[in-house]
Scaffold this motif. Structure first.
Motif, PDB file in Angstrom:
ATOM      1  N   GLN A 289       0.749  -1.048   0.296  1.00  8.66           N
ATOM      2  CA  GLN A 289      -0.280   0.087   0.327  1.00  8.66           C
ATOM      3  C   GLN A 289       1.117   0.656   0.383  1.00  8.66           C
ATOM      4  O   GLN A 289       0.550   2.630  -0.265  1.00  8.66           O
ATOM      5  N   ALA A 290       2.122   1.213   0.360  1.00  8.25           N
ATOM      6  CA  ALA A 290       3.128   2.024   0.074  1.00  8.25           C
ATOM      7  C   ALA A 290       3.963   2.197  -0.360  1.00  8.25           C
ATOM      8  O   ALA A 290       4.645   3.129  -0.686  1.00  8.25           O
ATOM      9  N   ALA A 291       4.364   1.246  -1.311  1.00  2.00           N
ATOM     10  CA  ALA A 291       5.469   0.768  -2.204  1.00  2.00           C
ATOM     11  C   ALA A 291       5.195   1.220  -2.861  1.00  2.00           C
ATOM     12  O   ALA A 291       6.247   1.539  -3.677  1.00  2.00           O
ATOM     13  N   ILE A 292       4.091   2.378  -3.780  1.00  5.29           N
ATOM     14  CA  ILE A 292       4.777   2.908  -5.014  1.00  5.29           C
ATOM     15  C   ILE A 292       5.655   4.649  -4.467  1.00  5.29           C
ATOM     16  O   ILE A 292       5.828   4.817  -5.603  1.00  5.29           O
ATOM     17  N   ALA A 293       5.574   5.218  -3.090  1.00  2.27           N
ATOM     18  CA  ALA A 293       6.112   5.586  -2.300  1.00  2.27           C
ATOM     19  C   ALA A 293       8.173   5.918  -3.065  1.00  2.27           C
ATOM     20  O   ALA A 293       8.764   6.720  -3.854  1.00  2.27           O
ATOM     21  N   PRO A 294       8.641   4.691  -2.670  1.00  2.68           N
ATOM     22  CA  PRO A 294      10.429   4.204  -3.063  1.00  2.68           C
ATOM     23  C   PRO A 294      10.297   4.515  -4.680  1.00  2.68           C
ATOM     24  O   PRO A 294      11.513   5.380  -4.852  1.00  2.68           O
ATOM     25  N   LEU A 295       9.380   3.826  -5.312  1.00  2.00           N
ATOM     26  CA  LEU A 295       9.168   3.517  -7.015  1.00  2.00           C
ATOM     27  C   LEU A 295       9.390   4.569  -7.759  1.00  2.00           C
ATOM     28  O   LEU A 295      10.240   5.713  -8.052  1.00  2.00           O
ATOM     29  N   LEU A 296       8.054   6.252  -6.754  1.00  2.00           N
ATOM     30  CA  LEU A 296       8.233   7.133  -7.031  1.00  2.00           C
ATOM     31  C   LEU A 296       9.527   8.515  -7.111  1.00  2.00           C
ATOM     32  O   LEU A 296       9.734   8.904  -8.170  1.00  2.00           O
TER      33      LEU A 296
ATOM     34  N   TYR B 115       4.039 -10.902 -14.445  1.00  2.00           N
ATOM     35  CA  TYR B 115       3.775 -11.774 -15.751  1.00  2.00           C
ATOM     36  C   TYR B 115       2.029 -10.419 -16.254  1.00  2.00           C
ATOM     37  O   TYR B 115       1.029 -10.832 -16.124  1.00  2.00           O
ATOM     38  N   GLY B 116       2.583  -8.993 -16.900  1.00  2.00           N
ATOM     39  CA  GLY B 116       1.178  -8.732 -17.338  1.00  2.00           C
ATOM     40  C   GLY B 116       0.641  -7.571 -16.782  1.00  2.00           C
ATOM     41  O   GLY B 116       0.059  -7.013 -17.432  1.00  2.00           O
ATOM     42  N   SER B 117       1.552  -8.077 -15.448  1.00  2.00           N
ATOM     43  CA  SER B 117      -0.293  -6.797 -14.820  1.00  2.00           C
ATOM     44  C   SER B 117       1.334  -6.081 -13.744  1.00  2.00           C
ATOM     45  O   SER B 117       2.127  -6.364 -14.140  1.00  2.00           O
ATOM     46  N   ALA B 118       0.146  -4.720 -13.200  1.00  2.00           N
ATOM     47  CA  ALA B 118       1.212  -4.464 -12.465  1.00  2.00           C
ATOM     48  C   ALA B 118       1.433  -4.621 -11.216  1.00  2.00           C
ATOM     49  O   ALA B 118       0.402  -4.920 -11.004  1.00  2.00           O
ATOM     50  N   ASN B 119       2.340  -4.628 -10.757  1.00  2.00           N
ATOM     51  CA  ASN B 119       2.947  -4.786  -9.055  1.00  2.00           C
ATOM     52  C   ASN B 119       3.199  -4.141  -8.445  1.00  2.00           C
ATOM     53  O   ASN B 119       4.839  -3.679  -8.767  1.00  2.00           O
ATOM     54  N   PHE B 120       1.970  -3.240  -7.411  1.00  2.00           N
ATOM     55  CA  PHE B 120       2.868  -2.084  -6.865  1.00  2.00           C
ATOM     56  C   PHE B 120       3.946  -2.975  -5.925  1.00  2.00           C
ATOM     57  O   PHE B 120       4.903  -2.268  -5.707  1.00  2.00           O
ATOM     58  N   LEU B 121       3.994  -3.941  -5.243  1.00  2.00           N
ATOM     59  CA  LEU B 121       4.760  -4.274  -4.430  1.00  2.00           C
ATOM     60  C   LEU B 121       6.587  -4.557  -4.794  1.00  2.00           C
ATOM     61  O   LEU B 121       7.556  -3.575  -4.630  1.00  2.00           O
ATOM     62  N   LYS B 122       5.910  -5.029  -6.686  1.00  2.00           N
ATOM     63  CA  LYS B 122       7.594  -5.021  -6.650  1.00  2.00           C
ATOM     64  C   LYS B 122       8.072  -3.844  -6.814  1.00  2.00           C
ATOM     65  O   LYS B 122       9.506  -3.609  -7.367  1.00  2.00           O
ATOM     66  N   GLY B 123       7.272  -2.718  -7.347  1.00  2.00           N
ATOM     67  CA  GLY B 123       8.430  -1.008  -7.369  1.00  2.00           C
ATOM     68  C   GLY B 123       9.038  -1.236  -6.620  1.00  2.00           C
ATOM     69  O   GLY B 123       9.649  -0.619  -6.604  1.00  2.00           O
ATOM     70  N   GLY B 124       7.560  -1.489  -5.963  1.00  2.00           N
ATOM     71  CA  GLY B 124       9.074  -0.353  -4.772  1.00  2.00           C
ATOM     72  C   GLY B 124       9.868  -1.795  -4.432  1.00  2.00           C
ATOM     73  O   GLY B 124      10.752  -1.236  -4.135  1.00  2.00           O
ATOM     74  N   LEU B 125      10.132  -2.173  -4.042  1.00  2.00           N
ATOM     75  CA  LEU B 125      11.025  -3.711  -4.045  1.00  2.00           C
ATOM     76  C   LEU B 125      12.114  -3.121  -5.149  1.00  2.00           C
ATOM     77  O   LEU B 125      13.425  -3.753  -4.444  1.00  2.00           O
ATOM     78  N   VAL B 126      12.259  -2.539  -5.721  1.00  2.00           N
ATOM     79  CA  VAL B 126      13.368  -3.013  -7.518  1.00  2.00           C
ATOM     80  C   VAL B 126      13.817  -0.903  -7.206  1.00  2.00           C
ATOM     81  O   VAL B 126      14.850  -0.767  -7.563  1.00  2.00           O
ATOM     82  N   SER B 127      13.235  -0.044  -6.306  1.00  2.00           N
ATOM     83  CA  SER B 127      13.529   0.969  -6.170  1.00  2.00           C
ATOM     84  C   SER B 127      14.453   1.902  -4.740  1.00  2.00           C
ATOM     85  O   SER B 127      14.765   2.220  -4.651  1.00  2.00           O
TER      86      SER B 127
END
Ligand code: ADP
Ligand code: GLC
Length: 473
Positions: free
Chosen positions: A134-141, A193-205
């Protein structure tokens, strides 16, 4: 240091599980070490009338919506509740029994954006510590969105995984309404896998990743526990740390628990205190009078928690001579199975299908055994609370349960560990536990062992701080 925690729930303002306990307790422990700590959460509320608490401190805008900043000082921590009625006035935090709210992607993408905007507006921070998807988009941004980065260029980011099974996975077309640039939908970032994964976005950022126990930190690198993200995590294993959760030892203290009639806390009064709590709960739960040992369970009713195992073994558990009280809410199939067991064993099984803090305290205090047969458990707080209340936990050997409970067979035993996840292993272990409960000396030793453990946040708060210091050095 100026530290901000971003999460979707926090005690005492909102809670569905242990995340809220952690975000309610770790920040005050960091503040007590002399740091300036802010917590930002959605201003969840169930009606338009019950406005979130706090002083209004302006607004922030994102995605065509605005959030009012309501600020409360709670235990030396500045808590910012983002009041945005269109997104956060709901009967529940994330879902109804029939499924998730359809706009969860926007609800939490907005949360991350608005939280960062609020922090910038309030003067910026050195560390942004985000929790779960739920907060993982913050490190991505903060890493990949130029405009956001510009607002806090020096901030370092930490992302804590409280439960890898919940990742915030949405169809790619949802990204536009979330204000997430299409360029971030790549295999290296959000795409999964074709979807958008918020947690993954945070984990890589994030600059560093943590999870809530050392054992879970190892488990999530395997296909069995990695929920498809084991490869992503393996790429980041140099910056992945397991830091065990603590308990809020003020909130969970049998010596000063306002929900008990007779507080207790030492070897001399534990038996009396627990007997009084048992009486009180027995009346409330309409358990038949008698001297039978009591098994308690306080849990989200989800597959993770072994709710199916309990349902499958309940008849036999009652046959072994235990009374059982379950407090929980969650998936309908488990709620129904536990209600059916209550109907089949009147006076012996009590089912409370709801969320109820007061009752939870009373169950931890009144029970002899606390059941937590989880399939996986990132940390688990229930078993630690139980030990503090002189209740012996019965657990599986996984995640934080493996890190906190010592089996009765071993030196310094504090509970019982199942050999495998199966109804027969559960009833076998309960037979073993029954023998200990019938032996006053062994029972007193195990209780004392659990009650004297240090479950406070002190040590873990220092570990987080060391991590922040390394990142900002
Ligand atoms: P999780 O976060 O996976 O649900 P934890 O063991 O970390 O599991 O934390 C669960 C927390 O939520 C504990 O504080 C527990 O007492 C509380 N809890 C769970 N279900 C209920 C309920 N139905 N009523 C009251 N408290 C509950
Ligand atoms: C999650 C996990 C639980 C953990 C809690 C707090 O809900 O399921 O094991 O204790 O988060 O970190």
């Amino acid at each position: 240091m100026r530290i901000a925690h971003l999460a979707s729930e926090v005690v005492p303002f909102s809670k569905t599980g242990g995340l809220a306990d952690v975000v309610g307790a770790l920040p005050p422990a960091l503040a007590a070490l002399g740091h300036e700590v802010t917590v930002v959460v959605p201003g969840h509320r169930t009606t338009l009338k019950d406005a979130p608490p706090g002083e209004p401190r302006g607004e922030v805008a994102a995605l065509g919506l605005t959030a009012r900043l309501n600020v409360v000082l709670h235990r030396n921590v500045r808590v910012v509740l983002l009041d945005c009625p269109a997104l956060y006035v709901r009967p529940a935090l994330y879902s109804l029994p029939d499924g998730d709210f359809p706009d969860n992607a926007v609800r939490f993408a907005f949360f991350a954006r608005a939280a960062l905007a609020a922090l910038a507006k309030l003067g910026g921070v050195d560390v942004v510590h985000a929790h779960d998807w739920q907060a993982a988009i913050a490190p991505l941004l903060l890493r990949y969105d130029g405009e956001t980065r510009f607002t806090m260029p020096a901030a370092k980011t930490v992302l804590t995984i409280h439960n890898l099974a919940y990742q915030g996975v949405f169809p790619p077309w949802a990204l536009e309404a979330c204000g997430i640039p299409r360029e971030l939908f790549t295999m290296d970032l959000l795409e999964f896998y074709g979807s958008a994964n918020f947690l993954k976005g945070g984990l890589v950022s994030a600059d560093a990743i943590t999870t809530v126990s050392p054992t879970y930190a190892r488990e999530i690198l395997t296909p069995e526990f990695g929920c498809g993200l084991e490869g992503v995590l393996a790429n980041r294993r140099d910056t992945l740390f397991g830091i065990l959760n603590g308990l809020d030892t003020d909130e969970w203290d049998p010596r000063r628990d306002p929900h008990l009639e007779l507080p207790f806390g030492g070897e001399d009064d534990v038996e009396e205190g627990k007997a009084a709590a048992r009486q009180l709960l027995g009346r409330e739960a309409r358990l038949a009078a008698g001297e039978r040992p009591l098994i308690g369970m306080v849990s989200r009713l989800a597959e993770q928690k072994g709710a199916d195992l309990l349902a499958a073994a309940l008849d036999e558990i009652v046959g072994l001579g235990f009374d059982v009280v379950v407090l929980g809410a969650g998936e309908r199939r488990y709620e129904e199975a536990i209600r059916a067991a209550e109907a089949a064993h009147p006076g012996r099984v009590a089912a409370f299908i709801k969320f109820d803090e007061r009752l939870a305290h009373r169950i931890y205090a009144a029970s002899d055994l606390f059941l937590m047969p989880s399939r996986y458990e990132p940390c688990g707080l229930g078993q630690m609370i139980a030990m503090r209340y002189g209740t012996l936990p019965v657990v599986t050997r996984t995640g934080g349960l493996a890190d906190t409970v010592i089996d009765a067979h071993e030196e310094g035993g504090t509970g019982f560990v199942l050999s495998e996840l199966a109804p027969a292993a559960l009833t076998g272990t309960l037979r073993r536990a029954r023998a200990v409960l019938a032996d006053p000396v062994r029972l007193a030793t195990m209780r004392a062992e659990g009650m004297s453990r240090d479950f406070s946040w002190k040590a873990s708060a220092r570990e987080y701080l060391k991590l922040y210091e390394r990142l900002t050095a």
